[in-house]
Write an enzyme that holds these catalytic residues in place. Structure first.
Site, PDB file in Angstrom:
ATOM      1  N   LYS A   7       6.668  -1.915   1.894  1.00  0.00           N
ATOM      2  CA  LYS A   7       5.483  -1.382   2.637  1.00  0.00           C
ATOM      3  C   LYS A   7       4.219  -2.538   2.339  1.00  0.00           C
ATOM      4  CE  LYS A   7       3.201   3.050   3.451  1.00  0.00           C
ATOM      5  NZ  LYS A   7       3.481   3.328   4.592  1.00  0.00           N
ATOM      6  N   GLU A  47      12.341   1.908  14.394  1.00  0.00           N
ATOM      7  CA  GLU A  47      11.355   2.994  13.929  1.00  0.00           C
ATOM      8  C   GLU A  47      10.087   3.050  14.780  1.00  0.00           C
ATOM      9  OE1 GLU A  47      10.433   2.131   9.750  1.00  0.00           O
ATOM     10  OE2 GLU A  47      10.244   0.060  10.092  1.00  0.00           O
ATOM     11  N   ARG A 102       8.270   4.076  -4.862  1.00  0.00           N
ATOM     12  CA  ARG A 102       8.293   3.217  -3.722  1.00  0.00           C
ATOM     13  C   ARG A 102       7.262   1.789  -3.943  1.00  0.00           C
ATOM     14  NH1 ARG A 102       7.354   4.945   2.540  1.00  0.00           N
ATOM     15  NH2 ARG A 102       5.578   5.347   1.744  1.00  0.00           N
ATOM     16  N   ARG A 159      -7.675 -20.128  -1.863  1.00  0.00           N
ATOM     17  CA  ARG A 159      -6.568 -20.075  -0.972  1.00  0.00           C
ATOM     18  C   ARG A 159      -5.549 -21.065  -0.989  1.00  0.00           C
ATOM     19  NH1 ARG A 159      -4.783 -21.703   3.947  1.00  0.00           N
ATOM     20  NH2 ARG A 159      -4.151 -20.141   5.577  1.00  0.00           N
ATOM     21  N   TYR A 163       0.707  -1.271  -0.019  1.00  0.00           N
ATOM     22  CA  TYR A 163      -0.059   0.089  -0.027  1.00  0.00           C
ATOM     23  C   TYR A 163       0.921   1.486   0.009  1.00  0.00           C
ATOM     24  CZ  TYR A 163       0.828   1.008   5.053  1.00  0.00           C
ATOM     25  OH  TYR A 163       1.288   1.221   6.114  1.00  0.00           O
TER      26      TYR A 163
END
Length: 285
Positions: A148, A181, A52, A100, A33
């Site tokens: 991310k 972080e 990114r 799945r 995301y």
């Protein structure tokens, strides 16, 4: 008025926005995301977020759902339809919907692309005026924090643990006692008059705001050291702050109840926030 969202080619009221129960983002957290800030109806640091996104997709061998120009057009259309002056545009890409299986879906499975807006005051925030209190927690995330992904369970738990301690956010600490972080932001201290922050690696997210702020330190003569710093060093720092797409530069005034400096927001964070906002508005699209 309901927000208008974007789901796989369609602009839909949020009550009608749906993805398959077989979407791998839902079943496997198999997605990435980006969040882009909007000020005055314009997008902040959009090219950086797209760079990114491309990197995250490549690291996970995930197909891009659209080109950058098309994604930009979707962002702008959502901003227009939702009359968004100040806030965020959230974008999520997953590997798509399939039965799945831990193995990737069959070749040719279309990725899912979802976007929505969120109204949020990003320029005037109470946390900037008073500063953030942070609490330290062990960093128990997976080893590829530079991607991310939508795997946000542990950062959520870390933030809630910090709130239970009376803090606003968490700073995560590795096994060597070094700060990595925050739950959703990059971390900095000011020590000996220098801005200190951890260098890029697999251990931290490659923050878009981080990159812009570090460029500002070079152009304004503020000394910078990219190196790991310990929790103990952070507690003894002159000041501290965090950066993220929605928080910009926000001061930190205490860590684990230990006041930093005067216990009030410091001048370096204030100066960098001012500079970042001014420069970002010049580049907004």
């Amino acid at each position: 008025m309901q927000r208008i969202t974007y789901v796989n080619g369609d602009y839909l009221p949020e009550s009608e926005a749906k993805v398959s129960i077989f979407d791998r983002g839902f079943l496997m957290a198999d997605g990435v995301y980006e969040v882009t800030t909007v000020i005055g109806g314009k997008l902040i640091d959009f090219p950086g977020h797209m760079a990114r996104l491309k990197r995250s997709l490549g690291e996970l061998a995930m197909a891009a759902p659209a080109g950058e120009e098309e994604i930009l057009a979707i962002h702008r259309e959502l901003v227009r339809r939702n009359e968004l002056d100040e806030g965020l545009v959230y974008l999520q890409v997953t590997r798509g919907a399939a039965d799945r299986d831990f193995a990737f879906p069959p070749e040719g499975t279309a990725p899912s692309l979802v976007l929505f807006t969120q109204k949020l005051a990003v320029l005037e925030r109470e946390t900037v005026r008073r500063g953030l209190k942070v609490a330290s927690v062990p960093d128990l995330r997976w080893a590829r924090r530079d991607i991310k992904t939508v795997q946000l369970l542990y950062p959520t738990l870390a933030k809630m643990e910090a709130k239970a301690k009376g803090a606003d956010d968490a700073w995560m600490v590795d096994d060597e006692g070094l700060v990595t972080e925050g739950s959703s932001n990059n971390a900095y201290i000011v020590a000996g008059g220098k801005v200190v922050t951890r260098p890029l690696s697999h251990s931290i997210l490659h923050g878009i705001t981080r990159g812009a702020v570090l460029a500002l330190t070079a152009s304004t003569g503020i000394e910078l050291e990219e190196r790991p710093f310990s929790l103990a060093e952070a507690k003894a720092a002159e000041e501290a702050f965090i950066t993220s797409a929605s928080a910009f530069v926000t001061p930190v005034v205490s860590i684990d109840g230990v006041p930093l400096g005067t216990g009030a927001p410091g001048p370096v964070a204030a100066r960098l926030r001012e500079l970042y906002i001014a420069e970002s508005l010049k580049r907004a699209i």
